[in-house]
Write a protein that holds these residues in place. Structure first.
Motif, mmCIF file in Angstrom:
data_model
loop_
_atom_site.group_PDB
_atom_site.id
_atom_site.type_symbol
_atom_site.label_atom_id
_atom_site.label_comp_id
_atom_site.label_asym_id
_atom_site.label_seq_id
_atom_site.Cartn_x
_atom_site.Cartn_y
_atom_site.Cartn_z
ATOM 1 N N GLN A 185 8.400 37.714 4.247
ATOM 2 C CA GLN A 185 7.268 38.043 3.371
ATOM 3 C C GLN A 185 5.917 38.027 4.106
ATOM 4 O OE1 GLN A 185 7.709 35.092 0.328
ATOM 5 N NE2 GLN A 185 9.567 36.012 -0.517
ATOM 6 N N MET A 186 5.939 37.803 5.413
ATOM 7 C CA MET A 186 4.687 37.656 6.158
ATOM 8 C C MET A 186 4.057 38.990 6.559
ATOM 9 S SD MET A 186 5.425 34.360 8.631
ATOM 10 C CE MET A 186 3.806 34.444 9.421
ATOM 11 N N ASP A 187 4.732 40.105 6.294
ATOM 12 C CA ASP A 187 4.206 41.439 6.621
ATOM 13 C C ASP A 187 3.777 41.500 8.084
ATOM 14 O OD1 ASP A 187 3.573 44.051 6.279
ATOM 15 O OD2 ASP A 187 1.808 43.734 5.023
ATOM 16 N N LEU A 188 4.719 41.173 8.951
ATOM 17 C CA LEU A 188 4.414 41.076 10.375
ATOM 18 C C LEU A 188 4.032 42.423 10.984
ATOM 19 C CD1 LEU A 188 7.224 38.613 11.535
ATOM 20 C CD2 LEU A 188 4.862 38.101 10.881
ATOM 21 N N THR A 189 4.604 43.508 10.475
ATOM 22 C CA THR A 189 4.278 44.820 11.054
ATOM 23 C C THR A 189 2.803 45.156 10.854
ATOM 24 O OG1 THR A 189 5.053 45.875 9.007
ATOM 25 C CG2 THR A 189 6.605 45.770 10.849
ATOM 26 N N GLU A 190 2.267 44.826 9.687
ATOM 27 C CA GLU A 190 0.853 45.087 9.434
ATOM 28 C C GLU A 190 -0.020 44.199 10.327
ATOM 29 O OE1 GLU A 190 -2.070 47.315 8.062
ATOM 30 O OE2 GLU A 190 0.058 47.593 7.543
ATOM 31 N N GLN A 191 0.420 42.966 10.517
ATOM 32 C CA GLN A 191 -0.324 42.065 11.398
ATOM 33 C C GLN A 191 -0.324 42.576 12.836
ATOM 34 O OE1 GLN A 191 0.493 37.824 11.000
ATOM 35 N NE2 GLN A 191 1.282 38.144 8.934
ATOM 36 N N LEU A 192 0.791 43.115 13.274
ATOM 37 C CA LEU A 192 0.893 43.631 14.637
ATOM 38 C C LEU A 192 -0.005 44.842 14.855
ATOM 39 C CD1 LEU A 192 4.734 43.202 15.163
ATOM 40 C CD2 LEU A 192 2.954 42.169 16.590
ATOM 41 N N LYS A 193 -0.304 45.566 13.779
ATOM 42 C CA LYS A 193 -1.227 46.698 13.888
ATOM 43 C C LYS A 193 -2.671 46.227 14.067
ATOM 44 C CE LYS A 193 1.504 49.851 10.971
ATOM 45 N NZ LYS A 193 1.530 50.598 9.685
ATOM 46 N N GLN A 194 -2.951 45.005 13.598
ATOM 47 C CA GLN A 194 -4.321 44.522 13.556
ATOM 48 C C GLN A 194 -4.662 43.526 14.659
ATOM 49 O OE1 GLN A 194 -4.816 42.972 9.604
ATOM 50 N NE2 GLN A 194 -4.361 44.933 8.620
ATOM 51 N N THR A 195 -3.640 42.884 15.229
ATOM 52 C CA THR A 195 -3.897 41.858 16.229
ATOM 53 C C THR A 195 -2.815 41.895 17.299
ATOM 54 O OG1 THR A 195 -4.383 39.503 16.547
ATOM 55 C CG2 THR A 195 -2.627 40.042 14.996
ATOM 56 N N SER A 196 -2.883 40.972 18.244
ATOM 57 C CA SER A 196 -1.949 40.989 19.371
ATOM 58 C C SER A 196 -0.607 40.366 18.996
ATOM 59 C CB SER A 196 -2.530 40.221 20.554
ATOM 60 O OG SER A 196 -2.592 38.831 20.267
ATOM 61 N N ARG A 197 0.376 40.696 19.773
ATOM 62 C CA ARG A 197 1.701 40.108 19.577
ATOM 63 C C ARG A 197 1.639 38.588 19.723
ATOM 64 N NH1 ARG A 197 7.414 42.143 22.005
ATOM 65 N NH2 ARG A 197 8.605 40.223 21.763
ATOM 66 N N GLU A 198 0.869 38.113 20.671
ATOM 67 C CA GLU A 198 0.769 36.676 20.910
ATOM 68 C C GLU A 198 0.209 35.955 19.683
ATOM 69 O OE1 GLU A 198 -0.241 39.041 23.007
ATOM 70 O OE2 GLU A 198 1.391 38.766 24.469
ATOM 71 N N ASP A 199 -0.804 36.537 19.044
ATOM 72 C CA ASP A 199 -1.376 35.923 17.843
ATOM 73 C C ASP A 199 -0.356 35.869 16.711
ATOM 74 O OD1 ASP A 199 -3.819 35.421 18.990
ATOM 75 O OD2 ASP A 199 -4.791 37.224 18.197
ATOM 76 N N VAL A 200 0.422 36.944 16.568
ATOM 77 C CA VAL A 200 1.442 36.972 15.517
ATOM 78 C C VAL A 200 2.516 35.929 15.798
ATOM 79 C CG1 VAL A 200 3.229 38.368 14.408
ATOM 80 C CG2 VAL A 200 1.004 39.385 14.947
ATOM 81 N N GLN A 201 2.909 35.793 17.052
ATOM 82 C CA GLN A 201 3.906 34.786 17.408
ATOM 83 C C GLN A 201 3.404 33.377 17.100
ATOM 84 O OE1 GLN A 201 4.464 36.216 21.492
ATOM 85 N NE2 GLN A 201 6.647 36.510 21.046
ATOM 86 N N LYS A 202 2.117 33.136 17.347
ATOM 87 C CA LYS A 202 1.536 31.820 17.040
ATOM 88 C C LYS A 202 1.608 31.538 15.550
ATOM 89 C CE LYS A 202 -1.686 31.690 20.946
ATOM 90 N NZ LYS A 202 -3.127 31.773 21.354
#
Length: 213
Positions: A185-202
């Motif tokens: 439910q975290m909508d990771l794909t949208e987050q990856l469009k807006q920020t870096s992979r490292e930030d999403v992993q954190k």
């Protein structure tokens, strides 16, 4: 015949036969090699590309006409000769032996068709019109490929890592299920469009740690 049961095959190291040495056969051979299949081609002649693949020992080649003995030990067969009667014979021989067979010019004679598809890492999306309109299937596939971009590949890589870590670190099964549901439910794909992979992993790791005992 209706081709309505979707299935994905692991063809790595599986013995596959392609009957025919023309352009259509060439496309089929290349698609099988992408799946790491062991490909044998039976045909009196080969296209230039197939000749190169044979010389590079990426495929094997029987320089002869089709006969049923060539089916021995095969997992999957593609009938791609320029002779409809031969393709029908191949289909019948395969059906008798319980083999998977795709017939390029008479789809109803075989027992499977190859759907238009594309991949983004572990994500695979396939489109089928039941063989009625391969051109339409390709068009829809291209539209979907634009919608499901490389962020889906990265997302699944992150989810895979997080799932493995959750299995190793969250001992409570209910909490583990809850984490995996929250991850979805975290909508990771949208987050990856807006920020870096490292930030999403954190962010994922922070969420994971909140479920530790």
């Amino acid at each position: 015949m209706a081709f309505t049961y979707p299935i994905s095959l692991d063809l790595s190291n599986q013995k596959c036969l392609v009957a025919g040495g023309g352009r259509v056969a060439e496309r089929k051979v290349l698609s099988l090699l992408e799946q790491e299949a062991e490909v044998e081609v039976v045909s009196p002649d080969l296209t230039e590309t197939l000749q190169e693949l044979y010389q590079q020992k990426k495929i094997s080649w029987r320089q002869e006409a089709y006969h049923a003995a060539q089916l021995a030990g095969k997992f999957l067969v593609i009938a791609a000769t320029n002779q409809p009667a031969v393709n029908l014979q191949i289909a019948g021989d395969c059906q008798t032996r319980g083999l998977l067979v795709n017939v390029i010019d008479q789809k109803e004679a075989g027992n499977f068709i190859v759907n238009a598809h594309f991949t983004q890492g572990d994500l695979q999306i396939a489109v089928s019109t039941g063989g009625v309109s391969p051109a339409l299937a390709r068009q829809i596939k291209e539209q979907l490929a634009e919608e499901f971009g490389p962020e889906y590949k990265m997302m699944l890589e992150i989810v895979k890592e997080a799932r493995q870590e959750a299995l190793a670190t969250i001992t409570n099964a209910e909490k583990r299920r809850a984490f995996l549901q929250s991850l979805a439910q975290m909508d990771l794909t949208e987050q990856l469009k807006q920020t870096s992979r490292e930030d999403v992993q954190k962010r994922v790791r922070k969420c994971l740690s909140s479920y530790w005992d």
